[in-house]
Enzyme design. Structure first.
Site, mmCIF file in Angstrom:
data_model
loop_
_atom_site.group_PDB
_atom_site.id
_atom_site.type_symbol
_atom_site.label_atom_id
_atom_site.label_comp_id
_atom_site.label_asym_id
_atom_site.label_seq_id
_atom_site.Cartn_x
_atom_site.Cartn_y
_atom_site.Cartn_z
ATOM 1 N N ASN A 7 37.969 -11.898 -132.082
ATOM 2 C CA ASN A 7 36.720 -11.386 -132.652
ATOM 3 C C ASN A 7 36.359 -10.032 -132.058
ATOM 4 O O ASN A 7 35.925 -9.107 -132.758
ATOM 5 C CB ASN A 7 35.577 -12.375 -132.381
ATOM 6 C CG ASN A 7 35.338 -13.306 -133.569
ATOM 7 O OD1 ASN A 7 35.843 -13.090 -134.653
ATOM 8 N ND2 ASN A 7 34.575 -14.346 -133.339
ATOM 9 N N HIS A 12 34.972 -9.700 -136.770
ATOM 10 C CA HIS A 12 34.650 -11.051 -137.243
ATOM 11 C C HIS A 12 35.423 -11.424 -138.498
ATOM 12 O O HIS A 12 35.710 -12.609 -138.717
ATOM 13 C CB HIS A 12 33.144 -11.183 -137.484
ATOM 14 C CG HIS A 12 32.346 -11.168 -136.218
ATOM 15 N ND1 HIS A 12 32.323 -12.233 -135.352
ATOM 16 C CD2 HIS A 12 31.572 -10.219 -135.651
ATOM 17 C CE1 HIS A 12 31.556 -11.960 -134.316
ATOM 18 N NE2 HIS A 12 31.088 -10.733 -134.471
ATOM 19 N N ASP A 16 37.359 -14.912 -138.837
ATOM 20 C CA ASP A 16 37.182 -15.856 -139.947
ATOM 21 C C ASP A 16 38.514 -16.171 -140.620
ATOM 22 O O ASP A 16 38.801 -17.332 -140.952
ATOM 23 C CB ASP A 16 36.211 -15.287 -140.983
ATOM 24 C CG ASP A 16 34.777 -15.232 -140.469
ATOM 25 O OD1 ASP A 16 34.495 -15.911 -139.465
ATOM 26 O OD2 ASP A 16 33.961 -14.508 -141.063
ATOM 27 N N ASP A 42 34.542 -21.846 -132.693
ATOM 28 C CA ASP A 42 35.985 -22.090 -132.706
ATOM 29 C C ASP A 42 36.301 -23.548 -132.377
ATOM 30 O O ASP A 42 37.388 -23.870 -131.908
ATOM 31 C CB ASP A 42 36.688 -21.153 -131.712
ATOM 32 C CG ASP A 42 36.145 -21.317 -130.297
ATOM 33 O OD1 ASP A 42 35.215 -22.122 -130.101
ATOM 34 O OD2 ASP A 42 36.659 -20.645 -129.380
ATOM 35 N N ARG A 62 50.975 -32.062 -130.621
ATOM 36 C CA ARG A 62 51.680 -31.310 -131.680
ATOM 37 C C ARG A 62 50.795 -30.195 -132.231
ATOM 38 O O ARG A 62 51.254 -29.069 -132.478
ATOM 39 C CB ARG A 62 52.107 -32.254 -132.805
ATOM 40 C CG ARG A 62 53.284 -33.139 -132.482
ATOM 41 C CD ARG A 62 54.083 -33.502 -133.742
ATOM 42 N NE ARG A 62 53.223 -33.966 -134.826
ATOM 43 C CZ ARG A 62 52.980 -35.228 -135.103
ATOM 44 N NH1 ARG A 62 53.543 -36.178 -134.372
ATOM 45 N NH2 ARG A 62 52.207 -35.575 -136.115
#
Length: 387
Positions: A7, A12, A16, A42, A62
């Site tokens: 970010n 931003h 996103d 996040d 994983r």
């Protein structure tokens, strides 16, 4: 992990896009019965039905490996991020949404404190590490209060018998760490040990509300309830509140202030005096966290409060725990005697609504009724109030 760096360096829009790509990546690795959701910032949550702890650990490992190996290219530049995970088991004895979320959150912080990129299974002794959540460093706590983004989240307070009709909006605080991690108000307050920080947080909440939202709320006609963590005995807070009300278009009758009832234990005389000033100005007072300590009713009267809010610990299992139901009934009886209004929450499932309505609680709030929405987003809708 390290999402904030994307970010900060790429903007931003890049952040996103990265979140969308990671969501698609993770969905492609899950069973059709699994549920993946973005919680905010996040942070993602994952529900794995009919899954053992061992399999949950394998799936999480994983996912972490896939995120660690993911190459995100933005405007020709490569960005690398990572992930950490926490797991808790949902079963017959551990199925309250707020508890489960808190446990998974604590396990996530344990993973980050262990060097990131790992999976941690929640264990009860980790609860003691919650304050190590850590003890966010003091300078970081100040940054979160003074400088970092902060959002007000609104939940409607409604009658359990007419849940479609909102009486007012109960606001809570959502904060961001300097790494870009989202922290809910309750979790952040739990890390604070200094009264000065709590007073600073209260002033930030008040200032942000009157600067960013008060005029729009007044135009819509909503009543709102602002949470104050340190009571109202801190320096200048009540004076500033009254100045804001005198100077602006926001009518005091729309303002409710949520004060923790333990303020009376700390300084009953000063608390009563300050509450009287606010009520004389036209504000409404909600005394929160009323529950097992019934001595509080020696201090409460119509002169200092309009509402009593049950302690969430009393409400969480009220639909399955007869003792909690009895205690809530006792509190409600005291509330009725004083001619106050009783609020309960958070209500996370319909059975809780039925139990609270049966007891006679006046108002409730919680995600089972309506999920929290950022106040700014709600004010941009077409809704308005009649009062």
């Amino acid at each position: 992990d390290r999402f904030k760096a994307v970010n900060d360096t790429a903007g931003h829009a890049a952040g996103d896009a990265l979140l969308r790509e990671l969501a698609s990546l993770m969905l492609g690795m899950l069973r059709t019965t699994d549920i993946l959701a973005r919680l905010g910032g996040d942070e993602f949550g994952l529900l794995l039905p009919d899954c053992s702890v061992e399999n949950a650990r394998t799936i999480s490992e994983r996912l972490i490996a896939a995120v660690n190996d993911y190459h995100f290219i933005w405007e020709g530049r490569l960005h690398r991020i990572g992930a950490s995970a926490g797991i808790t088991m949902i079963d017959a004895s551990n199925n309250q949404a707020s508890e489960v979320m808190s446990q998974a959150d604590i396990a996530c912080y344990a993973s980050k404190n262990s060097g990131r990129g790992v999976v941690t299974l929640y264990e009860p002794q980790q609860q003691r590490l919650q304050h190590s959540r850590d003890a966010l460093p003091l300078d970081e706590q100040w940054r979160m209060i003074k400088e970092n983004p902060m959002a007000l989240v609104a939940r409607p307070v409604v009658s359990p018998r007419v849940p479609e009709s909102t009486s007012f909006l109960l606001l809570s605080v959502r904060l961001w760490t300097s790494e870009g991690t989202v922290m809910e108000e309750q979790a952040f307050r739990a890390t604070i040990n200094e009264a000065e920080l709590l007073h600073a947080l209260d002033r930030r909440v008040v200032h942000d509300f009157f600067r960013d939202h008060a005029a729009d709320v007044a135009r819509k006609g909503f009543g709102v309830a602002l949470p104050l963590s340190a009571g109202i005995t801190g320096p200048r807070l009540v004076d500033e509140l009254l100045d804001f009300l005198d100077a602006g278009p926001f009518p005091p009758r729309l303002l409710h202030l949520v004060i923790n009832s333990d303020a009376f234990e700390k300084d009953a005389r000063m608390t009563s005096r300050q509450l009287d000033r606010l009520r004389q100005a036209g504000c409404h007072i909600i005394l929160s966290h009323v529950g097992r300590d019934l001595e509080i009713f020696n201090h409460i009267s119509r002169a200092v409060a309009d509402y009593v809010m049950l302690d969430p610990e009393v409400v969480t299992n009220i639909h399955t725990n007869l003792m909690d139901e009895m205690l809530a009934t006792i509190v409600l009886g005291h509330t009725r005697r004083l001619k106050l209004i009783c609020i309960a929450g958070p209500v996370n499932q319909p059975m809780m609504t039925e139990t609270l309505a049966g007891i006679g609680v006046d108002m409730i709030y919680g995600d089972a009724l309506a999920p929290g929405q950022p106040l700014g987003l709600l004010l941009n809708s077409s809704y308005f109030a009649i009062n």
